[in-house]
Write a protein that holds these residues in place. Structure first.
Motif, PDB file in Angstrom:
ATOM      1  N   THR A 322       0.839  -1.194   0.000  1.00 26.58           N
ATOM      2  CA  THR A 322       0.000   0.000   0.000  1.00 26.58           C
ATOM      3  C   THR A 322       0.878   1.249   0.000  1.00 26.58           C
ATOM      4  O   THR A 322       1.812   1.367   0.801  1.00 26.58           O
ATOM      5  CB  THR A 322      -0.921   0.014   1.239  1.00 26.58           C
ATOM      6  OG1 THR A 322      -1.700  -1.168   1.248  1.00 26.58           O
ATOM      7  CG2 THR A 322      -1.834   1.236   1.206  1.00 26.58           C
ATOM      8  N   SER A 504     -14.025  -8.008  -2.458  1.00 24.53           N
ATOM      9  CA  SER A 504     -12.980  -7.000  -2.676  1.00 24.53           C
ATOM     10  C   SER A 504     -13.256  -5.710  -1.908  1.00 24.53           C
ATOM     11  O   SER A 504     -12.445  -4.778  -1.962  1.00 24.53           O
ATOM     12  CB  SER A 504     -12.853  -6.683  -4.171  1.00 24.53           C
ATOM     13  OG  SER A 504     -12.452  -7.814  -4.899  1.00 24.53           O
ATOM     14  N   TRP A 505     -14.384  -5.641  -1.226  1.00 27.31           N
ATOM     15  CA  TRP A 505     -14.656  -4.455  -0.414  1.00 27.31           C
ATOM     16  C   TRP A 505     -13.669  -4.411   0.739  1.00 27.31           C
ATOM     17  O   TRP A 505     -13.208  -5.446   1.234  1.00 27.31           O
ATOM     18  CB  TRP A 505     -16.086  -4.468   0.110  1.00 27.31           C
ATOM     19  CG  TRP A 505     -17.136  -4.281  -0.963  1.00 27.31           C
ATOM     20  CD1 TRP A 505     -17.000  -4.484  -2.288  1.00 27.31           C
ATOM     21  CD2 TRP A 505     -18.479  -3.869  -0.756  1.00 27.31           C
ATOM     22  NE1 TRP A 505     -18.172  -4.221  -2.949  1.00 27.31           N
ATOM     23  CE2 TRP A 505     -19.117  -3.840  -2.020  1.00 27.31           C
ATOM     24  CE3 TRP A 505     -19.229  -3.520   0.367  1.00 27.31           C
ATOM     25  CZ2 TRP A 505     -20.444  -3.481  -2.193  1.00 27.31           C
ATOM     26  CZ3 TRP A 505     -20.560  -3.158   0.214  1.00 27.31           C
ATOM     27  CH2 TRP A 505     -21.159  -3.138  -1.066  1.00 27.31           C
ATOM     28  N   ARG A 506     -13.377  -3.214   1.248  1.00 26.46           N
ATOM     29  CA  ARG A 506     -12.447  -3.069   2.354  1.00 26.46           C
ATOM     30  C   ARG A 506     -13.191  -2.601   3.590  1.00 26.46           C
ATOM     31  O   ARG A 506     -13.871  -1.571   3.564  1.00 26.46           O
ATOM     32  CB  ARG A 506     -11.332  -2.086   1.968  1.00 26.46           C
ATOM     33  CG  ARG A 506     -10.487  -2.596   0.809  1.00 26.46           C
ATOM     34  CD  ARG A 506      -9.434  -1.609   0.371  1.00 26.46           C
ATOM     35  NE  ARG A 506      -9.950  -0.479  -0.409  1.00 26.46           N
ATOM     36  CZ  ARG A 506     -10.244  -0.557  -1.711  1.00 26.46           C
ATOM     37  NH1 ARG A 506     -10.113  -1.712  -2.360  1.00 26.46           N
ATOM     38  NH2 ARG A 506     -10.677   0.505  -2.351  1.00 26.46           N
ATOM     39  N   ASP A 507     -13.039  -3.371   4.681  1.00 30.42           N
ATOM     40  CA  ASP A 507     -13.764  -3.090   5.931  1.00 30.42           C
ATOM     41  C   ASP A 507     -15.263  -3.023   5.684  1.00 30.42           C
ATOM     42  O   ASP A 507     -15.971  -2.171   6.244  1.00 30.42           O
ATOM     43  CB  ASP A 507     -13.262  -1.783   6.563  1.00 30.42           C
ATOM     44  CG  ASP A 507     -11.794  -1.844   6.922  1.00 30.42           C
ATOM     45  OD1 ASP A 507     -11.335  -2.935   7.315  1.00 30.42           O
ATOM     46  OD2 ASP A 507     -11.118  -0.802   6.806  1.00 30.42           O
ATOM     47  N   ASP A 508     -15.734  -3.919   4.817  1.00 36.39           N
ATOM     48  CA  ASP A 508     -17.151  -4.022   4.452  1.00 36.39           C
ATOM     49  C   ASP A 508     -17.697  -2.746   3.804  1.00 36.39           C
ATOM     50  O   ASP A 508     -18.897  -2.501   3.818  1.00 36.39           O
ATOM     51  CB  ASP A 508     -18.002  -4.387   5.674  1.00 36.39           C
ATOM     52  CG  ASP A 508     -19.315  -5.057   5.254  1.00 36.39           C
ATOM     53  OD1 ASP A 508     -19.302  -5.800   4.247  1.00 36.39           O
ATOM     54  OD2 ASP A 508     -20.355  -4.816   5.906  1.00 36.39           O
ATOM     55  N   PRO A 511     -15.428   0.282  -2.689  1.00 29.57           N
ATOM     56  CA  PRO A 511     -14.461   1.295  -3.126  1.00 29.57           C
ATOM     57  C   PRO A 511     -15.176   2.592  -3.490  1.00 29.57           C
ATOM     58  O   PRO A 511     -16.410   2.664  -3.558  1.00 29.57           O
ATOM     59  CB  PRO A 511     -13.819   0.660  -4.365  1.00 29.57           C
ATOM     60  CG  PRO A 511     -14.148  -0.800  -4.292  1.00 29.57           C
ATOM     61  CD  PRO A 511     -15.446  -0.895  -3.575  1.00 29.57           C
ATOM     62  N   THR A 517     -10.995  -2.660  -8.044  1.00 29.77           N
ATOM     63  CA  THR A 517     -10.707  -3.556  -6.929  1.00 29.77           C
ATOM     64  C   THR A 517      -9.319  -3.322  -6.343  1.00 29.77           C
ATOM     65  O   THR A 517      -9.005  -3.863  -5.280  1.00 29.77           O
ATOM     66  CB  THR A 517     -10.812  -5.024  -7.393  1.00 29.77           C
ATOM     67  OG1 THR A 517     -10.127  -5.164  -8.639  1.00 29.77           O
ATOM     68  CG2 THR A 517     -12.255  -5.443  -7.570  1.00 29.77           C
ATOM     69  N   PRO A 519      -6.773  -0.544  -4.741  1.00 32.19           N
ATOM     70  CA  PRO A 519      -6.735   0.831  -4.224  1.00 32.19           C
ATOM     71  C   PRO A 519      -5.808   1.717  -5.055  1.00 32.19           C
ATOM     72  O   PRO A 519      -4.706   1.313  -5.440  1.00 32.19           O
ATOM     73  CB  PRO A 519      -6.187   0.652  -2.799  1.00 32.19           C
ATOM     74  CG  PRO A 519      -6.529  -0.757  -2.428  1.00 32.19           C
ATOM     75  CD  PRO A 519      -6.433  -1.537  -3.709  1.00 32.19           C
ATOM     76  N   TYR A 552      -6.910   9.406  -2.264  1.00 33.57           N
ATOM     77  CA  TYR A 552      -5.992   8.272  -2.109  1.00 33.57           C
ATOM     78  C   TYR A 552      -4.573   8.762  -1.823  1.00 33.57           C
ATOM     79  O   TYR A 552      -3.875   8.233  -0.943  1.00 33.57           O
ATOM     80  CB  TYR A 552      -6.015   7.403  -3.355  1.00 33.57           C
ATOM     81  CG  TYR A 552      -5.017   6.263  -3.272  1.00 33.57           C
ATOM     82  CD1 TYR A 552      -5.301   5.118  -2.531  1.00 33.57           C
ATOM     83  CD2 TYR A 552      -3.777   6.355  -3.901  1.00 33.57           C
ATOM     84  CE1 TYR A 552      -4.383   4.082  -2.432  1.00 33.57           C
ATOM     85  CE2 TYR A 552      -2.849   5.327  -3.819  1.00 33.57           C
ATOM     86  CZ  TYR A 552      -3.160   4.196  -3.077  1.00 33.57           C
ATOM     87  OH  TYR A 552      -2.239   3.183  -2.967  1.00 33.57           O
TER      88      TYR A 552
END
Length: 567
Positions: A322, A504-508, A511, A517, A519, A552
């Motif tokens: 990241t 592929s969602w992050r922390d439910d 994006p 998918t 970041p 981002y």
């Protein structure tokens, strides 16, 4: 032979003196001709054509002594279909005439409806006039200035592809036969790679003479920015320079992001091949795709973006952590960037008929380039496709060709084409529509001469003469180079926002709306699943992606700073 001065034909009655006075400013570059009424105007235009004088613009008063102005315009246009058309009227006539003028514009009977100036220096009026003359000069007239000479014998498909590419870059070019005087002067100094003549040859004061150049080679030599260092890291790299990519470049660079843009072909994408876009906000008289692309390119460059034509991205290596940098692989180097916008767009779907593919560049074209249209004078041509691009192509081709047949598989155009184009096609006597039909064969000696149409309702086949076949068959996404980590739908379009797979969602949380998918990697325009497939929406998506890019970059800023200060 010296090219004759083109003409502007004024047809007036009540405002004759004022019209002639307004157009004196163009007398240095154009013949300013005047006629009072339809009859004298028809005789004048026929005389000019007989003298091989090109007519650039008709300026016709709404009221004429022997016929309505619109009828006069229709008759003149039937004699010279490539000429631009402006219908003019006085201020006192505005209330009475505005509705029929509006209808004439909607139906494509005129390019502009203008109020005759009441005082000196009405630059709004003359802005419209110069835009019409500029469009005519690029699309219909032989170039006055040639930045490039292309030399090739008849039937050279490579020369056609190069001319198409140069047209889309906005570079005036002209074809010459090898035996012509101009060509001989150039070829005398050419050193043939294998000792025998090989075509096409490209000559220009802007570069060395090139023998059988590739599009990539031309892209590097014309309009290319200075090269960058291997260790440069950009804030934003954009893949694709259609409306989405160009809008992203303008907004990204103007907000301080170091921005680089790569396109595998000419700047402008598929939209850049459009002869005239009439429903784009802010251009009431329409604008060609090439001109829109060149203006956007200049705008992005003004803010510091670096744009490269004919520099395809062939692969991508994702950041391993990241906040790291993604690597774009070109054919000759690797480019690194912290964020990416995928705006590679779509490509016209191939027709899949071997006999037709043999004639690509020899009468068969994917899309409808300006240079191709000029080669269709007096010919019968066929356009395959029912979308807006096909409609725009048919209208443009009808200015040159004897007849244009639109071939579609559906029963009519209503499901796939905008209403304004359907109306324009319906009233155009040179355009016909062949529904429930497809092209199944083609042939000719050295170039396309005929096609075979099949009626899908009856199975009957008909062979008809054809001097040009323009294929606008819908589109497939240009993303076969993307890594599997960037999710795509069943048709290959890139998934973004809530459409990406739930895993592929992050922390439910999904994006960002235009984020993929991965970041920091975003998608905009036609390549994105669920996009509207319109120039305006693609531009909007490109601009809308920039706030997410900023977000981002802000989220990874501490990682970048710590990496910069590390011992």
């Amino acid at each position: 032979m010296k090219q004759l001065q083109p003409a502007i034909v004024l047809v007036g009655d009540g405002h004759a003196e004022q019209l002639q006075r307004e157009f004196t400013r163009y007398a240095g570059d154009y013949r300013i001709e005047f006629a009072r009424g339809l009859g004298p105007a028809m005789a004048l235009v026929q005389s000019l054509i007989a003298q091989h004088v090109e007519v650039a613009l008709f300026v016709v008063e709404f009221n004429q002594p022997d016929a309505p102005g619109l009828v006069t315009m229709d008759c003149l246009h039937a004699v010279s279909a490539v000429t631009k058309r402006a219908l003019v009227y006085g201020h006192q006539e505005f209330r009475v005439n505005r509705e029929p003028v509006r209808e004439a514009q909607v139906d494509g009977r005129i390019e502009a409806g203008l109020v005759i100036p009441r005082g000196e220096r009405d630059e709004e009026f003359h802005t419209a006039v110069t835009e019409l003359l500029s469009d005519w000069g690029w699309s219909a007239s032989k170039p006055v200035f040639e930045a490039v000479q292309l030399i090739s014998p008849p039937g050279n498909s490579e020369a056609g592809r190069l001319r198409d590419f140069l047209d889309r870059l906005g570079i005036p070019a002209r074809n010459y036969l090898p035996e012509s005087e101009v060509a001989q002067a150039i070829l005398d100094d050419v050193e043939w790679p294998d000792g025998s003549p090989t075509y096409p040859v490209l000559a220009s004061p802007l570069t060395d003479t090139l023998v059988r150049p590739t599009i990539a080679e031309i892209g590097r030599r014309f309009y290319a920015f200075e090269d960058f260092e291997e260790d440069d890291v950009f804030d934003l790299a954009i893949i694709g320079a259609g409306p989405a990519g160009l809008a992203a470049a303008v907004y990204g660079a103007s907000e301080g992001l170091s921005t680089v843009v790569f396109d595998s072909e000419a700047i402008g994408g598929q939209a850049g091949t459009s002869s005239m876009i009439r429903n784009y906000l802010g251009f009431p008289r329409g604008i060609s795709g090439m001109r829109l692309a060149q203006r956007a390119r200049a705008q992005a460059a003004r803010f510091g973006a670096k744009l490269y034509s004919a520099r395809p991205v062939v692969g991508m290596d994702l950041a391993t952590e990241t906040g790291g940098t993604h690597a774009l692989r070109l054919d000759d180097r690797v480019v690194r960037a912290r964020t990416l916008i995928i705006a590679a767009g779509v490509a016209y779907r191939r027709i899949g008929v071997e006999q037709i593919e043999k004639f690509v560049g020899l009468g068969v074209h994917y899309g409808a380039a300006t240079s191709s249209a000029r080669e269709c004078v007096g010919k019968d041509v066929v356009v395959v496709g029912g979308g807006n691009s096909a409609g725009q192509a048919a209208v443009h081709l009808s200015r040159f060709a004897r007849s244009v047949k639109i071939v579609i598989r559906r029963p009519d155009l209503s499901e796939t084409m905008s209403d304004y184009l359907i109306r324009e096609i319906e009233i155009n006597p040179r355009i016909g529509v062949k529904p429930c039909c497809e092209v199944v064969d083609a042939g000719g000696a050295t170039r396309l001469e005929w096609v075979t149409l099949r009626d899908n309702r009856t199975g009957a086949e008909l062979q008809k003469p054809c001097g040009g076949l323009f294929l606008l068959l819908g589109a497939d996404p240009c993303c076969d180079w993307l890594p599997r980590e960037i999710a795509q739908d069943a048709k290959g379009f890139v998934l973004t926002g809530r459409d990406v797979p739930r895993e592929s969602w992050r922390d439910d949380c999904p994006p960002e709306p235009l984020e993929t998918t991965v970041p920091g990697i975003f998608a905009a325009g036609d390549i994105r699943a669920g996009s509207m497939k319109r120039v305006a929406s693609a531009s909007g998506e490109g601009a809308a992606a920039i706030p997410s890019v900023h977000g981002y970059l802000a989220s990874i800023a501490p990682r970048i700073e710590s990496a910069d200060v590390a011992p």
